[in-house]
Write a protein that holds these residues in place. Structure first.
Motif, PDB file in Angstrom:
ATOM      1  N   UNK A   1       0.866  -1.129   0.029  1.00 40.65           N
ATOM      2  CA  UNK A   1       0.046  -0.020   0.104  1.00 40.65           C
ATOM      3  C   UNK A   1       1.044   1.217   0.066  1.00 40.65           C
ATOM      4  N   UNK A   2       2.075   1.110  -0.151  1.00 43.92           N
ATOM      5  CA  UNK A   2       3.016   2.294   0.034  1.00 43.92           C
ATOM      6  C   UNK A   2       3.292   2.610  -1.372  1.00 43.92           C
ATOM      7  N   UNK A   3       3.192   3.698  -1.925  1.00 48.46           N
ATOM      8  CA  UNK A   3       3.171   4.186  -3.355  1.00 48.46           C
ATOM      9  C   UNK A   3       4.623   4.113  -3.791  1.00 48.46           C
ATOM     10  N   UNK A   4       5.666   4.655  -3.066  1.00 48.86           N
ATOM     11  CA  UNK A   4       6.839   4.705  -3.503  1.00 48.86           C
ATOM     12  C   UNK A   4       7.788   4.582  -2.377  1.00 48.86           C
ATOM     13  N   UNK A   5       9.258   4.003  -2.686  1.00 49.08           N
ATOM     14  CA  UNK A   5      10.401   4.050  -1.762  1.00 49.08           C
ATOM     15  C   UNK A   5      11.267   5.182  -2.321  1.00 49.08           C
ATOM     16  N   UNK A   6      12.035   5.544  -1.398  1.00 48.66           N
ATOM     17  CA  UNK A   6      12.876   6.719  -1.783  1.00 48.66           C
ATOM     18  C   UNK A   6      14.254   6.612  -1.301  1.00 48.66           C
ATOM     19  N   UNK A   7      15.383   6.511  -2.328  1.00 48.88           N
ATOM     20  CA  UNK A   7      16.736   6.366  -1.976  1.00 48.88           C
ATOM     21  C   UNK A   7      17.103   7.591  -0.891  1.00 48.88           C
ATOM     22  N   UNK A   8      17.374   7.400   0.223  1.00 50.15           N
ATOM     23  CA  UNK A   8      17.938   8.561   1.004  1.00 50.15           C
ATOM     24  C   UNK A   8      19.458   8.689   0.913  1.00 50.15           C
ATOM     25  N   UNK A   9      20.099   7.496   1.107  1.00 49.01           N
ATOM     26  CA  UNK A   9      21.689   7.820   0.844  1.00 49.01           C
ATOM     27  C   UNK A   9      21.994   6.483   0.343  1.00 49.01           C
ATOM     28  N   UNK A  10      22.861   6.373  -0.674  1.00 43.35           N
ATOM     29  CA  UNK A  10      23.314   5.094  -1.369  1.00 43.35           C
ATOM     30  C   UNK A  10      22.821   5.107  -2.600  1.00 43.35           C
ATOM     31  N   UNK A  11      22.781   6.073  -3.358  1.00 43.81           N
ATOM     32  CA  UNK A  11      22.423   5.877  -4.720  1.00 43.81           C
ATOM     33  C   UNK A  11      23.432   5.084  -5.609  1.00 43.81           C
ATOM     34  N   UNK A  12      24.354   5.129  -5.433  1.00 42.39           N
ATOM     35  CA  UNK A  12      25.664   4.330  -6.283  1.00 42.39           C
ATOM     36  C   UNK A  12      25.412   3.007  -6.089  1.00 42.39           C
ATOM     37  N   UNK A  13      25.449   2.572  -4.627  1.00 39.66           N
ATOM     38  CA  UNK A  13      25.245   1.314  -4.307  1.00 39.66           C
ATOM     39  C   UNK A  13      23.806   0.476  -4.901  1.00 39.66           C
ATOM     40  N   UNK A  14      22.669   1.586  -4.879  1.00 36.82           N
ATOM     41  CA  UNK A  14      21.395   1.103  -5.566  1.00 36.82           C
ATOM     42  C   UNK A  14      21.684   0.920  -6.973  1.00 36.82           C
ATOM     43  N   UNK A  15      22.383   1.784  -7.500  1.00 36.37           N
ATOM     44  CA  UNK A  15      22.384   1.625  -8.978  1.00 36.37           C
ATOM     45  C   UNK A  15      23.162   0.400  -9.457  1.00 36.37           C
ATOM     46  N   UNK A  16      24.302   0.072  -8.567  1.00 35.95           N
ATOM     47  CA  UNK A  16      25.161  -1.228  -8.710  1.00 35.95           C
ATOM     48  C   UNK A  16      24.682  -2.431  -8.468  1.00 35.95           C
ATOM     49  N   UNK A  17      23.952  -2.532  -7.346  1.00 39.76           N
ATOM     50  CA  UNK A  17      22.933  -3.662  -7.231  1.00 39.76           C
ATOM     51  C   UNK A  17      22.139  -4.080  -8.320  1.00 39.76           C
ATOM     52  N   UNK A  18      21.259  -2.995  -8.722  1.00 41.75           N
ATOM     53  CA  UNK A  18      20.449  -3.250  -9.836  1.00 41.75           C
ATOM     54  C   UNK A  18      20.886  -3.802 -11.162  1.00 41.75           C
ATOM     55  N   UNK A  19      22.145  -3.106 -11.422  1.00 42.12           N
ATOM     56  CA  UNK A  19      22.990  -3.638 -12.563  1.00 42.12           C
ATOM     57  C   UNK A  19      23.491  -5.105 -12.715  1.00 42.12           C
TER      58      UNK A  19
END
Length: 415
Positions: free
Chosen positions: A202-220
């Motif tokens: 029921x939560x519309x969105x999650x937001x990256x607070x800290x760790x944009x590079x780690x998030x992008x790396x994990x997704x890739x």
């Protein structure tokens, strides 16, 4: 809808958790990491910054560094330093800094939601920084560090979390060397696990607070594994990345301050005259550093004195949610036109000091290697959310979150 799922975490033996836990890989340099891990064979820095166990001549981005990280992580498991839970669970992770708690759910989020922007971003990433963690995660076959997510708080989720805390003992409860309390609970009851998973839908969105590079790396890394496994079903672990998800009401954004090497050829008097065109400049009262108390005010330390700068109304565009941020106002009206800092990401004359270091650190830097320092009023969580919601990004170095997530308390294996 936010996909949030439990996972079989790899985590420290409870007796060793306080020795394993380390600061995130990207808040120290190689020399500092080596010193932090000195005399502690259990430190997770031997995984996250594995170059500390190799000769200093080895490039930290060399293949051998990532192979060493994988080798150490496997050894930690084999020796019982780290153990894996028998079934998928959620974890509750609480940190307490200066008496202020923040309590989040440790879970896995969908790489598809990162790609389709259900997971919202507020910063650009740099491919060169992504590549390092892509290699680290890939060689280790694991998300070796979590990323720091936020969401608009929901009472139903908070109730589940706090009911669990009230009725169960934590598996870890220790204070790290920097004075932060780290407390971890394991949620292993199916009914509660299912309730958390359903409520996050029921939560519309999650937001990256800290760790944009780690998030992008994990997704890739996940997308790379899909290419290697064209018949994947979607429920494989590599389709998910490890996150700690906090309610916005418990988070604190601290100031992210600036120090500049010189006055761009100006004398102090000329500099003060120039900035007076767009800012009201007043000498601060008292002997203590001036800390901005409201939006559009700034502290400035120059030649041993603190000043209060107030942006004049004509330079503030309250209709533009990015341009009205104080970091943008300072950059557009002072750092660039007066001090010649065109690109703060790449200019070597500017440096950034997280609010955790305090304003005395700004004074110290002007005595060591810098000429002028600026203290900023931090943006709010709602400003971060609003900018991310419309697909915009904040200026570089806009947010500083404390406390940082400890590394080594949980690892998510990809296969």
């Amino acid at each position: 809808m936010a996909v949030v799922k439990p996972f079989r975490g790899v985590r420290p033996n409870p007796e060793l958790a306080h020795k394993v836990a380390a600061l995130p890989y990207d808040v120290m340099n190689r020399e500092e990491a080596k010193k932090m891990a000195e005399g502690n064979p259990y430190s997770y820095l031997h995984v996250s910054r594995s170059e500390i166990d190799l000769d200093d001549s080895v490039n930290p981005y060399d293949k051998i560094v990532y192979e060493k990280a994988n080798e150490t992580l496997k050894r930690f498991k084999a020796e019982g330093i780290m153990i894996q839970d028998d079934k998928p669970v959620y974890y509750i992770y609480r940190q307490i800094m200066d008496g202020r708690p923040q309590t989040g759910i440790v879970a896995c989020s969908s790489i598809d939601e990162y790609v389709d922007n259900t997971i919202k971003k507020h910063e650009f990433t740099r491919p060169v920084k992504e590549e390092d963690r892509i290699n680290h995660f890939d060689y280790c076959n694991a998300d070796t560090e979590p990323v720091f997510f936020a969401y608009r708080s929901k009472a139903e989720i908070q109730e589940l979390i706090y009911n669990w805390i009230e009725n169960h003992k934590p598996v870890y409860d220790f204070k790290s060397v920097d004075g932060i309390d780290h407390i971890l609970w394991v949620i292993d009851e199916e009914e509660v696990i299912n309730a958390i998973e359903e409520n996050f839908k029921t939560v519309d969105y999650l937001y990256i607070a800290d760790g944009h590079h780690r998030t992008a790396s994990a997704a890739k890394v996940g997308l790379k594994r899909r290419e290697q496994n064209p018949n994947y079903k979607g429920d494989e672990e590599f389709n998910f990345l490890m996150t700690v998800i906090f309610p916005d009401e418990e988070l604190l954004i601290m100031d992210y301050n600036r120090v500049i090497q010189d006055l761009n050829g100006l004398s102090s008097e000329e500099f003060l005259a120039k900035i007076s065109d767009k800012f009201t400049v007043e000498e601060a009262q008292g002997t203590e550093p001036y800390k901005p108390e409201a939006r559009h005010t700034f502290g400035m330390f120059l030649d041993g004195k603190w000043y209060k700068l107030t942006a004049k109304s004509e330079i503030i565009d309250e209709t533009d949610m990015v341009e009205r941020l104080d970091v943008a106002i300072l950059q557009k009206n002072l750092l660039h036109p007066v001090l010649g800092i065109e690109n703060p990401r790449t200019d070597k004359r500017i440096d950034f000091v997280g609010g955790i270091r305090g304003l005395k650190e700004l004074e110290r830097r002007t005595q060591v290697d810098m000429k002028v320092a600026f203290a900023l009023y931090p943006p709010s969580m709602e400003e971060l959310f609003a900018i991310a919601d419309v697909g915009e990004v904040m200026p570089p170095k806009s947010t500083w979150f404390e406390p940082k997530l400890a590394s080594g308390l949980f690892v998510h294996e990809l296969e």
